[in-house]
Scaffold this active site. Sequence first.
Site, PDB file in Angstrom:
ATOM      1  N   ASP A  64       1.080  -1.177  -0.063  1.00 34.73           N
ATOM      2  CA  ASP A  64      -0.177   0.257   0.038  1.00 34.73           C
ATOM      3  C   ASP A  64       0.519   1.151   0.071  1.00 34.73           C
ATOM      4  OD1 ASP A  64       0.623  -0.457   2.958  1.00 34.73           O
ATOM      5  OD2 ASP A  64      -0.968   0.867   3.898  1.00 34.73           O
ATOM      6  N   TYR A  66       2.917   4.733   0.802  1.00 36.46           N
ATOM      7  CA  TYR A  66       3.697   5.792   1.850  1.00 36.46           C
ATOM      8  C   TYR A  66       2.661   5.886   2.522  1.00 36.46           C
ATOM      9  CZ  TYR A  66       8.180   4.078  -1.026  1.00 36.46           C
ATOM     10  OH  TYR A  66       9.297   3.517  -0.897  1.00 36.46           O
ATOM     11  N   PHE A  77       7.061   2.051  -4.027  1.00 35.48           N
ATOM     12  CA  PHE A  77       8.464   2.603  -3.769  1.00 35.48           C
ATOM     13  C   PHE A  77       8.845   4.174  -3.891  1.00 35.48           C
ATOM     14  CE2 PHE A  77       7.991  -1.705  -4.120  1.00 35.48           C
ATOM     15  CZ  PHE A  77       8.468  -1.802  -2.836  1.00 35.48           C
ATOM     16  N   HIS A 186      10.998  -9.045   0.796  1.00 31.74           N
ATOM     17  CA  HIS A 186       9.920  -7.227   0.302  1.00 31.74           C
ATOM     18  C   HIS A 186      11.881  -7.074   0.813  1.00 31.74           C
ATOM     19  CE1 HIS A 186       8.319  -3.919   1.028  1.00 31.74           C
ATOM     20  NE2 HIS A 186       7.575  -4.231   0.680  1.00 31.74           N
TER      21      HIS A 186
END
Length: 224
Positions: A64, A66, A77, A186
């Site tokens: 989801d 930031y 990202f 991740h």
Amino acid sequence: MSMIQNDWLGPLKPEFSKPYYKELYKTVQQEYQTRLIFPPADDIFNAFDFTPLSKVKVVILGQDPYHGDGQAHGLCFSVKPEVDTPPSLVNIYKELQSDMGCYIPNNGYLEKWAKQGVLLLNTVLTVRAHQANSHRGIGWEEFTDAAIRILDEQDRPIVFLLWGKPAQMKKSMLHNSKHLILTAPHPSPLSAHRGFFGCKHFSQTNEFLEKQGLEPIDWQIENR
């Protein structure tokens, strides 16, 4: 919420009239009116706007947006140039440096990737300020799953980079033998050392694209 304008609109259009989407739209509108929500409403669909369906070569799936002030702008990202590079992206840059020899830039703005055909898609497209995962389960997953299915149906090679458990759970939706699917932990500081570092996904992506006669991605984000 601004509408999707490009060649994504046709394949995604059926979603907009489904009951879940009408409910989602209502919920999201209400949230924007009563709380601080990220990204700004006009940026919600930036992943689709920046990377038309016909241009997608690579898909990076985030979770989801930031949830810090001024960070999210609709590409997973990525942050705007004036915003500090978040820790997960710092680790992506470290892997790029070790894999491809890229220098670590002074910003986290990934528009350059998106413009080359890297779809930077979160599975949830909005979030309450300072509350990670606060919009999980309101309907976005159903919408982005539809987008993933549309990508899987494309009759051309696409690379899917699935980092972390939530992204890897989408692997079962991908059945097209033309695609390359790469998985890794991740890039978050909590998990990057478990195998994200050293995964060499960027060089593997470019080798695959070149084998298919496609232009490789220039992964170097420049200093600003």
